[in-house]
Design a protein around this motif. Structure first.
Motif, PDB file in Angstrom:
ATOM      1  N   SER A 139       8.616  -1.519 -12.995  1.00  0.00           N
ATOM      2  CA  SER A 139       8.861  -0.759 -11.780  1.00  0.00           C
ATOM      3  C   SER A 139       9.700   0.459 -12.103  1.00  0.00           C
ATOM      4  O   SER A 139      10.371   0.504 -13.134  1.00  0.00           O
ATOM      5  N   CYS A 140       9.670   1.448 -11.234  1.00  0.00           N
ATOM      6  CA  CYS A 140      10.608   2.558 -11.330  1.00  0.00           C
ATOM      7  C   CYS A 140      10.970   3.043  -9.938  1.00  0.00           C
ATOM      8  O   CYS A 140      10.297   2.730  -8.951  1.00  0.00           O
ATOM      9  N   ILE A 141      12.049   3.820  -9.879  1.00  0.00           N
ATOM     10  CA  ILE A 141      12.541   4.357  -8.623  1.00  0.00           C
ATOM     11  C   ILE A 141      13.078   5.755  -8.886  1.00  0.00           C
ATOM     12  O   ILE A 141      13.723   5.994  -9.903  1.00  0.00           O
ATOM     13  N   ASN A 142      12.780   6.680  -7.988  1.00  0.00           N
ATOM     14  CA  ASN A 142      13.217   8.045  -8.206  1.00  0.00           C
ATOM     15  C   ASN A 142      14.701   8.202  -7.893  1.00  0.00           C
ATOM     16  O   ASN A 142      15.381   7.255  -7.484  1.00  0.00           O
ATOM     17  N   TRP A 143      15.188   9.409  -8.071  1.00  0.00           N
ATOM     18  CA  TRP A 143      16.626   9.658  -8.008  1.00  0.00           C
ATOM     19  C   TRP A 143      17.260   9.244  -6.684  1.00  0.00           C
ATOM     20  O   TRP A 143      18.408   8.777  -6.657  1.00  0.00           O
ATOM     21  N   SER A 144      16.542   9.416  -5.586  1.00  0.00           N
ATOM     22  CA  SER A 144      17.102   9.137  -4.266  1.00  0.00           C
ATOM     23  C   SER A 144      16.719   7.768  -3.726  1.00  0.00           C
ATOM     24  O   SER A 144      17.309   7.309  -2.743  1.00  0.00           O
ATOM     25  N   GLY A 145      15.735   7.125  -4.331  1.00  0.00           N
ATOM     26  CA  GLY A 145      15.222   5.872  -3.818  1.00  0.00           C
ATOM     27  C   GLY A 145      14.062   6.024  -2.857  1.00  0.00           C
ATOM     28  O   GLY A 145      13.571   5.023  -2.328  1.00  0.00           O
ATOM     29  N   SER A 146      13.600   7.247  -2.635  1.00  0.00           N
ATOM     30  CA  SER A 146      12.528   7.481  -1.680  1.00  0.00           C
ATOM     31  C   SER A 146      11.144   7.194  -2.245  1.00  0.00           C
ATOM     32  O   SER A 146      10.187   7.049  -1.482  1.00  0.00           O
ATOM     33  N   THR A 147      11.020   7.135  -3.565  1.00  0.00           N
ATOM     34  CA  THR A 147       9.744   6.881  -4.209  1.00  0.00           C
ATOM     35  C   THR A 147       9.898   5.730  -5.193  1.00  0.00           C
ATOM     36  O   THR A 147      10.845   5.711  -5.981  1.00  0.00           O
ATOM     37  N   THR A 148       8.964   4.794  -5.154  1.00  0.00           N
ATOM     38  CA  THR A 148       8.963   3.680  -6.094  1.00  0.00           C
ATOM     39  C   THR A 148       7.571   3.477  -6.656  1.00  0.00           C
ATOM     40  O   THR A 148       6.568   3.898  -6.073  1.00  0.00           O
TER      41      THR A 148
ATOM     42  N   TYR B  31       5.316   0.223  -8.690  1.00  0.00           N
ATOM     43  CA  TYR B  31       5.274  -1.157  -9.155  1.00  0.00           C
ATOM     44  C   TYR B  31       4.008  -1.397  -9.961  1.00  0.00           C
ATOM     45  O   TYR B  31       2.906  -1.037  -9.518  1.00  0.00           O
ATOM     46  N   ALA B  32       4.162  -1.990 -11.119  1.00  0.00           N
ATOM     47  CA  ALA B  32       3.004  -2.481 -11.843  1.00  0.00           C
ATOM     48  C   ALA B  32       2.382  -3.634 -11.067  1.00  0.00           C
ATOM     49  O   ALA B  32       3.034  -4.268 -10.229  1.00  0.00           O
ATOM     50  N   ASP B  33       1.117  -3.916 -11.359  1.00  0.00           N
ATOM     51  CA  ASP B  33       0.428  -4.985 -10.644  1.00  0.00           C
ATOM     52  C   ASP B  33       1.166  -6.314 -10.742  1.00  0.00           C
ATOM     53  O   ASP B  33       1.169  -7.100  -9.795  1.00  0.00           O
ATOM     54  N   LEU B  34       1.787  -6.570 -11.872  1.00  0.00           N
ATOM     55  CA  LEU B  34       2.481  -7.833 -12.065  1.00  0.00           C
ATOM     56  C   LEU B  34       3.646  -8.010 -11.099  1.00  0.00           C
ATOM     57  O   LEU B  34       4.079  -9.136 -10.846  1.00  0.00           O
ATOM     58  N   ALA B  35       4.154  -6.892 -10.572  1.00  0.00           N
ATOM     59  CA  ALA B  35       5.342  -6.933  -9.739  1.00  0.00           C
ATOM     60  C   ALA B  35       5.055  -6.838  -8.248  1.00  0.00           C
ATOM     61  O   ALA B  35       5.901  -7.227  -7.433  1.00  0.00           O
ATOM     62  N   LYS B  36       3.900  -6.339  -7.888  1.00  0.00           N
ATOM     63  CA  LYS B  36       3.595  -6.083  -6.490  1.00  0.00           C
ATOM     64  C   LYS B  36       3.622  -7.363  -5.669  1.00  0.00           C
ATOM     65  O   LYS B  36       3.015  -8.365  -6.032  1.00  0.00           O
ATOM     66  N   GLY B  37       4.349  -7.309  -4.562  1.00  0.00           N
ATOM     67  CA  GLY B  37       4.427  -8.441  -3.660  1.00  0.00           C
ATOM     68  C   GLY B  37       5.502  -9.446  -3.993  1.00  0.00           C
ATOM     69  O   GLY B  37       5.807 -10.312  -3.161  1.00  0.00           O
ATOM     70  N   ARG B  38       6.082  -9.364  -5.174  1.00  0.00           N
ATOM     71  CA  ARG B  38       7.121 -10.313  -5.581  1.00  0.00           C
ATOM     72  C   ARG B  38       8.441  -9.650  -5.956  1.00  0.00           C
ATOM     73  O   ARG B  38       9.499 -10.226  -5.738  1.00  0.00           O
ATOM     74  N   PHE B  39       8.381  -8.456  -6.532  1.00  0.00           N
ATOM     75  CA  PHE B  39       9.584  -7.776  -7.020  1.00  0.00           C
ATOM     76  C   PHE B  39       9.893  -6.565  -6.144  1.00  0.00           C
ATOM     77  O   PHE B  39       8.987  -5.909  -5.622  1.00  0.00           O
ATOM     78  N   THR B  40      11.179  -6.249  -6.024  1.00  0.00           N
ATOM     79  CA  THR B  40      11.617  -5.082  -5.280  1.00  0.00           C
ATOM     80  C   THR B  40      12.691  -4.352  -6.072  1.00  0.00           C
ATOM     81  O   THR B  40      13.683  -4.961  -6.481  1.00  0.00           O
ATOM     82  N   ILE B  41      12.490  -3.057  -6.285  1.00  0.00           N
ATOM     83  CA  ILE B  41      13.480  -2.242  -6.971  1.00  0.00           C
ATOM     84  C   ILE B  41      14.298  -1.471  -5.936  1.00  0.00           C
ATOM     85  O   ILE B  41      13.772  -1.039  -4.908  1.00  0.00           O
ATOM     86  N   SER B  42      15.579  -1.304  -6.197  1.00  0.00           N
ATOM     87  CA  SER B  42      16.449  -0.545  -5.312  1.00  0.00           C
ATOM     88  C   SER B  42      17.579   0.056  -6.136  1.00  0.00           C
ATOM     89  O   SER B  42      17.757  -0.288  -7.305  1.00  0.00           O
ATOM     90  N   ARG B  43      18.333   0.962  -5.523  1.00  0.00           N
ATOM     91  CA  ARG B  43      19.449   1.562  -6.236  1.00  0.00           C
ATOM     92  C   ARG B  43      20.590   1.864  -5.288  1.00  0.00           C
ATOM     93  O   ARG B  43      20.401   2.023  -4.076  1.00  0.00           O
TER      94      ARG B  43
END
Length: 123
Positions: free
Chosen positions: A49-58, A60-72
């Motif tokens: 996963s990745c997240i942009n500088w402000s958190g407005s864009t993320t 997710y790889a397929d392996l993570a979708k629906g189960r993982f959440t990125i935040s900052r």
């Protein structure tokens, strides 16, 4: 010196959850895209996963979708990965990474890396 330090890994049973944390120092954290990667023994490192500088864009790889959440939380110089419903195939060393620029997108490159935190999921 720029450092990224991961924490929050551990050993859990399938179906349980973990939250990984990564704290940065020595960089302009609020201007940096952040990513999470993982690598199992004998396998290539893969983007999670990745997240942009402000958190407005993320992303997710397929392996993570629906189960993982990125935040900052830029006030804490921290990025998190909430991992729910963990599965044995999630077992790996998880790394956080920081970029000098702020955009998050598939296959972007990173400039700085942490040492990793181990996640082990038993069946």
């Amino acid at each position: 010196q720029i450092q990224l330090v991961e924490s929050g890994g551990g050993s859990v049973q399938a179906g349980e959850s973990l939250r990984l944390s990564c704290v940065g120092s020595g960089l302009n954290f609020g201007g940096s895209a952040m990513g999470w990667f993982r690598q199992a023994p004998g396998k290539e490192r893969e983007a999670v996963s990745c997240i942009n500088w402000s958190g407005s864009t993320t992303y997710y790889a397929d392996l993570a979708k629906g189960r993982f959440t990125i935040s900052r939380d830029n006030d804490k110089n921290a990025v998190y990965l909430q991992m729910n419903n963990l599965k044995p195939e999630d077992t790996a060393t998880y790394f956080c990474a920081a970029a000098q620029s702020g955009a998050c997108y598939r296959d972007r490159t990173y400039d700085y890396w942490g040492q990793g935190t181990q996640v082990t999921v038993s069946s």
